[in-house]
Design an enzyme around this catalytic site. Structure first.
Site, PDB file in Angstrom:
ATOM      1  N   CYS A 280      10.250  26.784  17.683  1.00  0.00           N
ATOM      2  CA  CYS A 280      11.390  26.806  15.832  1.00  0.00           C
ATOM      3  C   CYS A 280      11.087  25.398  15.380  1.00  0.00           C
ATOM      4  O   CYS A 280      10.965  24.600  13.891  1.00  0.00           O
ATOM      5  CB  CYS A 280      12.487  27.153  15.261  1.00  0.00           C
ATOM      6  SG  CYS A 280      12.397  28.566  16.538  1.00  0.00           S
ATOM      7  N   HIS A 436      18.979  25.276  10.081  1.00  0.00           N
ATOM      8  CA  HIS A 436      17.636  26.411  10.985  1.00  0.00           C
ATOM      9  C   HIS A 436      18.366  27.607   9.942  1.00  0.00           C
ATOM     10  O   HIS A 436      17.297  28.543   9.665  1.00  0.00           O
ATOM     11  CB  HIS A 436      18.363  26.503  11.959  1.00  0.00           C
ATOM     12  CG  HIS A 436      17.234  27.281  12.395  1.00  0.00           C
ATOM     13  ND1 HIS A 436      15.088  26.880  12.650  1.00  0.00           N
ATOM     14  CD2 HIS A 436      16.679  27.828  13.482  1.00  0.00           C
ATOM     15  CE1 HIS A 436      14.631  27.154  13.533  1.00  0.00           C
ATOM     16  NE2 HIS A 436      15.688  28.163  13.760  1.00  0.00           N
ATOM     17  N   HIS A 474      11.431  34.079   8.784  1.00  0.00           N
ATOM     18  CA  HIS A 474      11.637  32.523   9.818  1.00  0.00           C
ATOM     19  C   HIS A 474       9.802  32.159  10.384  1.00  0.00           C
ATOM     20  O   HIS A 474       9.649  33.402  10.755  1.00  0.00           O
ATOM     21  CB  HIS A 474      12.198  32.624  11.180  1.00  0.00           C
ATOM     22  CG  HIS A 474      12.130  31.881  11.992  1.00  0.00           C
ATOM     23  ND1 HIS A 474      11.419  30.472  11.832  1.00  0.00           N
ATOM     24  CD2 HIS A 474      13.503  32.014  13.015  1.00  0.00           C
ATOM     25  CE1 HIS A 474      11.823  29.985  13.050  1.00  0.00           C
ATOM     26  NE2 HIS A 474      12.789  30.477  13.484  1.00  0.00           N
TER      27      HIS A 474
END
Length: 636
Positions: A280, A436, A474
């Site tokens: 990520c 995040h 995401h």
């Protein structure tokens, strides 16, 4: 003296639309926009989604009817809103009610042997021992099977995860250029990189003429490669499905391919190329490499990007099997519902709330960086600056996917950098965090503890926390790009996007020194000096990046270069502003096309002029020097 990497252009495409001119950010805060800004963003989306077009000075709807702009947007406005951001997966991606899930079986005939006919070309290469094959005529055979036989029955099932952050429905990047069966991810790359370059208002040919070819760098990749049928996805599954593997699936599947495509078809870059991978944190890894190269003087120009297109049944099933995604059954249980409606799918991602997993998303984002001296020299726009990017691993781990201690280190360093450059008050009163914020139960606890402890350590009493995944989902390795490009909008429109899907913060979230706004938080265009981007990736890939506002950046540049240089820059910048405005007008009307230069100016070794001091390349104004400063003088 380190050069300050400044952001002179940005662009891309994600579930909120086109990134340039802050359109994706505007879609997120649509209800806070003035009438003109709202109209332009809806128009930008309408042309992207093929709901509207512009021809001969008139706007047309999808039926080709000429309409006044206000009437056209009234007609398609709700359709635009319903088909952007997180939503139920649309059939253009795949049918959630009929996902291929074939069934293996062991069959045996009852009584008589099993007998059937088929074409000769459908016969297996290795005929089983219990098959008796009899020719029937040209191209036909009869097969008789004795005993048992293993078969696979074509079958499908209903997807257990039916929400995703998808690009605006109707947007098809491959139709905008000769895409030649490119994976979706690379089609998005061509669009996004072109958007970033053209948004700068400075023709890249002019930039390239001002620097040496090897002072340009492209830093781009994704975290999991191209996994649709045109990339690694088709490569791995086609043989099992009886389909032919193509010559493109292998090379176009590699995760560094976004950089390769930009080099080969957008820029013609012969400078450095770099594709870092870090789950990520991938975008921020690439940003770090670019920032370090500009700071050191090795590079003057860097195009940094990421592109991920993971909205496929296979990837979703993979994350679902890990227990990482918000499944429909868990969303039902979370809200005590018997079935999910459109609004429920839109609220699937709930960072820092009572939640049940993240929501997959797709995105391609690029930013154009320059050294501060080159940006002033060329009269480039300045959207902000990135003084550093910090990366730390987690140390020893029990589970490779579990979070660890690395994020405390990199976020703490990022906060320290803001304090060093802008002062204590700027960090405590005029900074915010792009978390995040994945919407998993584990993330809400662990990341909130990281944020809260860093805030406490630096004396920040109420640190605003944004979580843009609540709108976009995401996008894996490109998530940092979404955070960066949408954060830039706060300095233009003055709102930190609220975590609108989170009705209340979960009891186990650490929040004594944090502010989680549920609604858009108005801070004013000059209210924030910095944003800290945060990424916590699988495997211990943690990264944090401080990004300074345009105002804060200009103050730093004035200290270095002086007021006269800044005045000259502002005057020269008018040309870039005018060119960027012209691009924006054409882009909103759907008149622009991506930069794609296939088989354009291809060079071979015989085209070069080579000496022991430099190499000259046709089409490049400045040579590549072969005389390097000796970094090891003390050893020679």
């Amino acid at each position: 003296m380190s050069q300050l990497p400044v952001i002179v252009g940005f662009g891309g495409i994600n579930p909120a639309g086109r990134a340039s001119s802050h359109h994706a950010y505007r879609r997120v805060i649509l209800d806070k926009l003035d009438a003109h800004s709202r109209q332009q963003t809806l128009l930008s989306l309408a042309t992207l989604m093929n709901l509207a077009s512009y021809k001969d000075g008139h706007y047309l709807n999808a039926k080709g009817e000429t309409l006044p702009l206000d009437e056209l947007l009234t007609q398609v406005g709700q359709q635009i809103i319903d088909n952007t951001l997180i939503r139920r997966i649309h059939p253009d991606w795949f049918d959630v009610d009929a996902v291929m899930f074939n069934r293996p079986a062991d069959i045996q005939a009852s009584g008589e042997p099993l007998r059937f006919q088929l074409r000769s070309r459908h016969m297996p290469q290795q005929v089983p021992d219990n098959w008796e094959v009899r020719p029937l005529g040209p191209g036909q055979v009869e097969v008789t099977i004795s005993g048992r036989s293993e078969v696979i029955f074509p079958d499908s099932k209903t997807a257990q995860v039916q929400s995703a952050g998808m690009l605006p429905t109707g947007f098809a990047p491959g139709t905008l250029y000769q895409s030649r069966n490119h994976p979706r991810n690379l089609q998005m790359t061509v669009f996004a990189a072109s958007d970033a370059l053209q948004s700068s208002g400075v023709p890249f040919e002019r930039i390239a003429a001002r620097v040496k070819p090897d002072q340009i760098g492209v830093y781009a990749s994704n975290s999991i490669g191209q996994l649709d049928d045109f990339g690694f996805g088709g490569l791995t599954k086609f043989p099992a499905l009886g389909k032919r593997t193509t010559s493109k699936q292998m090379p176009l599947g590699y995760a560094q391919m976004p950089a390769d495509f930009v080099n080969a078809y957008v820029l013609g870059n012969v400078g450095v190329t770099s594709g870092a991978l870090g789950a990520c944190a991938t975008f921020l890894y690439n940003l770090r490499n670019a920032v370090n190269d500009i700071r050191s003087g090795a590079r003057k120009v860097a195009l940094v990007g990421g592109s991920d297109a993971p909205v496929t049944p296979e990837i979703i099933e993979g994350f679902r099997a890990m227990g990482a995604l918000a499944e429909d059954k868990d969303l039902l249980a979370l809200d005590g519902l018997s079935q999910l409606g459109a609004d429920d799918y839109r609220r699937a991602c709930r960072p820092f709330a009572n939640n049940c997993g993240f929501t997959i998303g797709e995105s391609s984002q690029f930013v154009l960086l320059m050294s501060d001296d080159l940006a002033l020299e060329m009269g480039a726009q300045i959207f902000g600056s990135v003084p550093d990017v910090f990366v730390n691993a987690d140390g020893y781990k029990k589970s490779i996917s579990a979070p660890g201690v690395g994020n405390y280190l990199c976020l703490g360093k990022a906060a320290g950098m803001v304090r060093t450059l802008l002062g204590e008050d700027a960090l405590r009163q005029r900074s915010f965090v792009q978390a995040h914020g994945t919407s998993t139960p584990q993330n809400r606890v662990t990341e909130s503890h990281v944020l809260n402890e860093i805030a406490r350590a630096f004396g920040i009493e109420s640190w605003p926390v944004a979580a843009i995944k609540s709108y976009l989902g995401h996008s894996q390795g490109t998530a940092g790009g979404d955070q960066l490009t949408l954060s830039l909008g706060t300095w233009q429109y003055g709102f930190i996007p609220g975590i609108h899907t989170t009705p209340q913060i979960a009891d186990d979230v650490n929040s004594s020194n944090l502010l989680f706004p549920h609604q858009h938080l108005e801070v004013g265009p000059q209210g924030m000096d910095a944003v800290l981007l945060n990424a916590k990736g699988f495997g211990g890939n943690n990264a944090s990046a401080p990004v300074l506002s345009p105002k804060a950046t200009e103050k730093l540049l004035e200290r270095r270069h002086g007021g006269q240089a800044m005045s000259a820059w502002r005057k020269q910048r008018e040309a870039a502003l005018g060119a960027a405005a012209a691009y924006e007008d054409d882009a909103c009307k759907g008149l622009t096309r991506p930069i794609y230069r296939y088989d354009n100016g291809v060079l071979e070794g015989s085209d070069l002029q080579i000496s022991d001091r430099e190499v000259r390349l046709p089409g490049y104004e400045q040579p590549v020097s072969l005389i390097e400063d000796n970094p090891f003088k003390d050893m020679c």
